[in-house]
Design an enzyme around this catalytic site. Structure first.
Site, mmCIF file in Angstrom:
data_model
loop_
_atom_site.group_PDB
_atom_site.id
_atom_site.type_symbol
_atom_site.label_atom_id
_atom_site.label_comp_id
_atom_site.label_asym_id
_atom_site.label_seq_id
_atom_site.Cartn_x
_atom_site.Cartn_y
_atom_site.Cartn_z
ATOM 1 N N GLY A 45 0.846 -1.191 0.000
ATOM 2 C CA GLY A 45 0.000 0.000 0.000
ATOM 3 C C GLY A 45 0.880 1.239 0.000
ATOM 4 N N GLN A 50 3.168 9.855 1.049
ATOM 5 C CA GLN A 50 4.413 9.092 1.192
ATOM 6 C C GLN A 50 5.359 9.302 0.013
ATOM 7 O OE1 GLN A 50 2.437 5.113 2.233
ATOM 8 N NE2 GLN A 50 4.322 5.075 3.411
ATOM 9 N N CYS A 93 5.938 -0.392 7.449
ATOM 10 C CA CYS A 93 5.576 0.845 6.757
ATOM 11 C C CYS A 93 6.752 1.318 5.922
ATOM 12 C CB CYS A 93 5.199 1.897 7.791
ATOM 13 S SG CYS A 93 4.733 3.470 7.059
ATOM 14 N N LEU A 94 6.500 1.642 4.649
ATOM 15 C CA LEU A 94 7.591 2.091 3.774
ATOM 16 C C LEU A 94 8.226 3.383 4.278
ATOM 17 C CD1 LEU A 94 6.150 1.372 0.203
ATOM 18 C CD2 LEU A 94 7.783 0.011 1.517
ATOM 19 N N HIS A 135 -4.456 1.488 7.501
ATOM 20 C CA HIS A 135 -3.072 1.971 7.586
ATOM 21 C C HIS A 135 -2.879 3.187 6.670
ATOM 22 C CE1 HIS A 135 1.426 1.126 7.934
ATOM 23 N NE2 HIS A 135 1.378 1.959 6.901
ATOM 24 N N GLU A 136 -3.399 3.092 5.443
ATOM 25 C CA GLU A 136 -3.205 4.195 4.482
ATOM 26 C C GLU A 136 -4.056 5.422 4.837
ATOM 27 O OE1 GLU A 136 -0.682 3.835 2.748
ATOM 28 O OE2 GLU A 136 -0.518 1.663 2.966
ATOM 29 N N HIS A 139 -2.190 7.360 7.261
ATOM 30 C CA HIS A 139 -1.151 8.200 6.635
ATOM 31 C C HIS A 139 -1.733 9.529 6.171
ATOM 32 C CE1 HIS A 139 2.559 6.056 6.585
ATOM 33 N NE2 HIS A 139 2.061 4.979 5.991
#
Ligand code: NI
Length: 180
Positions: A45, A50, A93-94, A135-136, A139
């Site tokens: 994702g 990000q 997480c990236l 999660h997204e 963000h």
């Protein structure tokens, strides 16, 4: 194919609530580049902020883990309008490389969003897709997985967080210096 830089924990854009998408034209290139970037980084994702873009949109592809259902998901102006149940899952997480934390979240959500044509959908979603969406959405509201754990748990990754943050702040300054 164009890869974008993934911004990390500490960069101010990851702490702001992202702007609503009003203009749906011209999003295709951004979304293609986001998919290229997400696959390159081995993520499932990716939210627009990000990659440094202040817009309320994110992409998901969980087909490597769960093969059923659609492969590619694009969610614009998403909003979780209902939730139920709970589950624990270890999330990475990236934007916080090498940190993984067990996070408790609702198991099922009612999710309202727009597609690339601007059409509004409301879906009941559960399992891994519901988890990835939550999660997204976090963000896009400036929330990280480290905000979803206890202080005691957060201290265990303090060293990693400080190192990531220092580098991200330096990078953000460098990026700004080249905006002419
Ligand atoms: Ni993330």
């Amino acid at each position: 194919m164009a890869l974008m830089d993934v911004v990390h924990y500490g960069d101010p854009i990851l702490r702001k609530k992202c702007d609503k998408v009003n203009d749906f034209k011209g999003l295709n290139k951004l979304i293609d580049d986001m998919f290229d970037t997400m696959y390159e980084e081995n993520g499932i994702g990716l939210a627009a902020n990000q990659v440094g873009i202040d817009l309320n949109l994110f992409i998901i592809d969980i087909s490597d883990i769960e093969e059923e259902g659609e492969r590619i998901h694009i969610f614009i102006n998403g909003e979780i309008i209902g939730s139920s149940g709970e589950s624990w899952f270890e999330e990475g997480c990236l934007s916080i490389p090498d940190v993984r934390l067990d996070i408790k979240r609702p198991e099922k959500i009612t999710f309202k969003y727009q597609d690339l044509d601007g059409e509004v959908h409301t879906d009941e979603i559960e399992g891994l897709l519901a988890r990835a969406i939550q999660h997204e959405v976090d963000h896009l509201n400036g929330i990280f997985i480290v905000d979803r754990v206890s202080e005691t748990k957060k201290i265990t990754v303090d060293k990693e967080l400080k190192a990531i943050k220092k580098e991200a702040i330096d990078k953000a300054k460098y990026r700004k210096a080249f905006v002419l």
